[in-house]
Motif scaffolding. Structure first.
Motif, PDB file in Angstrom:
ATOM      1  N   UNK A   1      43.027 119.504  37.883  1.00  0.00           N
ATOM      2  CA  UNK A   1      42.328 120.623  38.491  1.00  0.00           C
ATOM      3  C   UNK A   1      41.574 120.268  39.760  1.00  0.00           C
ATOM      4  N   UNK A   2      41.491 118.967  40.097  1.00  0.00           N
ATOM      5  CA  UNK A   2      40.703 118.581  41.270  1.00  0.00           C
ATOM      6  C   UNK A   2      41.565 118.245  42.475  1.00  0.00           C
ATOM      7  N   UNK A   3      42.883 118.349  42.344  1.00  0.00           N
ATOM      8  CA  UNK A   3      43.733 118.000  43.469  1.00  0.00           C
ATOM      9  C   UNK A   3      45.192 118.212  43.132  1.00  0.00           C
ATOM     10  N   UNK A   4      46.083 117.461  43.776  1.00  0.00           N
ATOM     11  CA  UNK A   4      47.516 117.629  43.544  1.00  0.00           C
ATOM     12  C   UNK A   4      47.896 117.324  42.096  1.00  0.00           C
ATOM     13  N   UNK A   5      49.001 117.891  41.685  1.00  0.00           N
ATOM     14  CA  UNK A   5      49.518 117.671  40.334  1.00  0.00           C
ATOM     15  C   UNK A   5      50.343 116.388  40.346  1.00  0.00           C
ATOM     16  N   UNK A   6      49.936 115.373  39.583  1.00  0.00           N
ATOM     17  CA  UNK A   6      50.615 114.082  39.596  1.00  0.00           C
ATOM     18  C   UNK A   6      50.907 113.554  38.212  1.00  0.00           C
ATOM     19  N   UNK A   7      51.040 112.245  38.100  1.00  0.00           N
ATOM     20  CA  UNK A   7      51.469 111.626  36.843  1.00  0.00           C
ATOM     21  C   UNK A   7      50.459 111.818  35.716  1.00  0.00           C
ATOM     22  N   UNK A   8      49.160 111.796  36.015  1.00  0.00           N
ATOM     23  CA  UNK A   8      48.166 112.032  34.975  1.00  0.00           C
ATOM     24  C   UNK A   8      48.301 113.448  34.425  1.00  0.00           C
ATOM     25  N   UNK A   9      48.394 114.410  35.321  1.00  0.00           N
ATOM     26  CA  UNK A   9      48.512 115.797  34.889  1.00  0.00           C
ATOM     27  C   UNK A   9      49.791 116.014  34.082  1.00  0.00           C
TER      28      UNK A   9
ATOM     29  N   UNK B   1      49.434 114.838  30.608  1.00  0.00           N
ATOM     30  CA  UNK B   1      48.689 115.814  29.812  1.00  0.00           C
ATOM     31  C   UNK B   1      49.590 116.948  29.336  1.00  0.00           C
ATOM     32  N   UNK B   2      50.581 117.306  30.137  1.00  0.00           N
ATOM     33  CA  UNK B   2      51.547 118.323  29.718  1.00  0.00           C
ATOM     34  C   UNK B   2      52.314 117.835  28.488  1.00  0.00           C
ATOM     35  N   UNK B   3      52.734 116.574  28.494  1.00  0.00           N
ATOM     36  CA  UNK B   3      53.443 116.016  27.345  1.00  0.00           C
ATOM     37  C   UNK B   3      52.528 115.991  26.123  1.00  0.00           C
ATOM     38  N   UNK B   4      51.279 115.597  26.329  1.00  0.00           N
ATOM     39  CA  UNK B   4      50.336 115.530  25.219  1.00  0.00           C
ATOM     40  C   UNK B   4      50.049 116.902  24.630  1.00  0.00           C
ATOM     41  N   UNK B   5      50.034 117.926  25.462  1.00  0.00           N
ATOM     42  CA  UNK B   5      49.740 119.283  24.970  1.00  0.00           C
ATOM     43  C   UNK B   5      50.738 119.688  23.899  1.00  0.00           C
TER      44      UNK B   5
ATOM     45  N   UNK C   1      48.629 121.905  31.552  1.00  0.00           N
ATOM     46  CA  UNK C   1      49.788 122.584  30.980  1.00  0.00           C
ATOM     47  C   UNK C   1      49.964 123.971  31.599  1.00  0.00           C
ATOM     48  N   UNK C   2      48.856 124.671  31.797  1.00  0.00           N
ATOM     49  CA  UNK C   2      48.918 126.008  32.407  1.00  0.00           C
ATOM     50  C   UNK C   2      49.503 125.937  33.816  1.00  0.00           C
ATOM     51  N   UNK C   3      49.029 124.960  34.595  1.00  0.00           N
ATOM     52  CA  UNK C   3      49.519 124.803  35.970  1.00  0.00           C
ATOM     53  C   UNK C   3      51.014 124.465  35.975  1.00  0.00           C
ATOM     54  N   UNK C   4      51.426 123.551  35.103  1.00  0.00           N
ATOM     55  CA  UNK C   4      52.838 123.155  35.047  1.00  0.00           C
ATOM     56  C   UNK C   4      53.725 124.349  34.684  1.00  0.00           C
ATOM     57  N   UNK C   5      53.317 125.124  33.685  1.00  0.00           N
ATOM     58  CA  UNK C   5      54.108 126.290  33.280  1.00  0.00           C
ATOM     59  C   UNK C   5      54.132 127.338  34.395  1.00  0.00           C
ATOM     60  N   UNK C   6      52.997 127.559  35.024  1.00  0.00           N
ATOM     61  CA  UNK C   6      52.939 128.551  36.104  1.00  0.00           C
ATOM     62  C   UNK C   6      53.828 128.136  37.270  1.00  0.00           C
TER      63      UNK C   6
END
Length: 197
Positions: free
Chosen positions: A8-16, A19-23, A51-56
């Motif tokens: 939520x603080x910048x570009x969507x990368x490997x950490x984000x 988190x999608x996989x963990x969700x 997860x919301x950002x990835x799905x959107x």
């Protein structure tokens, strides 16, 4: 270079993306997911937001098609391997993720970059677990390919969601008359989540 900033603080990368996989894994292993979130220094709200950002992004007008979606989030792959599936020449692209150093996230693409499969696999050269008995099958210890090789013949089954797979196999040393010999291993993103009799 991929982003490792807080969700939520910048570009969507490997950490984000991790988190999608963990969700999705939280449905089966909430305790392991909570431990992983602590290790990554993030909370459940950040996991839900990633997860919301990835799905959107996947459903947005003008969304990057196929494998470009993963390249955009994860950067250049660590490795690209040729694959032959039937008559088609395909590619398997692999990325390193922050939580699982011995695994890689693999995307198998068909002609034109269409994504055919996406899951976690063992990293080249990384030792896999010793799988000889049911007691060796712990959540998150192995991939679907490793279980299939350890307990042949294993039968793939339909999963309960697009990122889930199931594998039926017979317990080692079980007698044909033993009704409890059959088991089903459930996987999310290719990683073992639970074992069902």
């Amino acid at each position: 270079m991929t982003s490792t900033s807080r969700p939520g603080s910048g570009p969507f990368g490997s950490l984000e993306f991790t988190l999608v996989l963990l969700r999705r894994m939280a449905d089966h292993q909430p305790g392991l997911v909570e431990d992983a979130l602590r290790e990554l220094g993030v909370g459940k709200a950040e996991m839900r937001e990633a997860n919301r950002v990835w799905q959107a992004r996947g459903h947005a007008r003008g969304a990057r098609p196929g494998v470009q979606r993963y390249r955009s989030a994860l950067g250049p792959p660590e490795g690209v391997l040729p694959r032959r599936i039937g008559d088609l020449d395909c590619e398997a692209l692999r990325w390193r993720l922050p939580l699982w150093p011995d695994l890689r996230f693999e995307v198998v693409t068909g002609p034109g970059g269409q994504v055919w499969n996406e899951w976690l696999v063992r990293a080249p050269g990384a030792p896999g677990p010793e799988l000889h008995a049911l007691a060796d099958l712990h959540p998150w210890c192995c991939t679907i390919d490793e279980v299939a090789r350890a307990f042949p013949p294993a039968t793939p089954m339909e999963g309960t969601a697009p990122t889930r797979w199931r594998l039926a196999f017979t317990a080692p040393g079980a007698k044909a008359s033993d009704e409890r010999r059959g088991h089903v291993a459930e996987f999310t993103w290719g990683l073992l989540q639970r074992l069902d009799p």
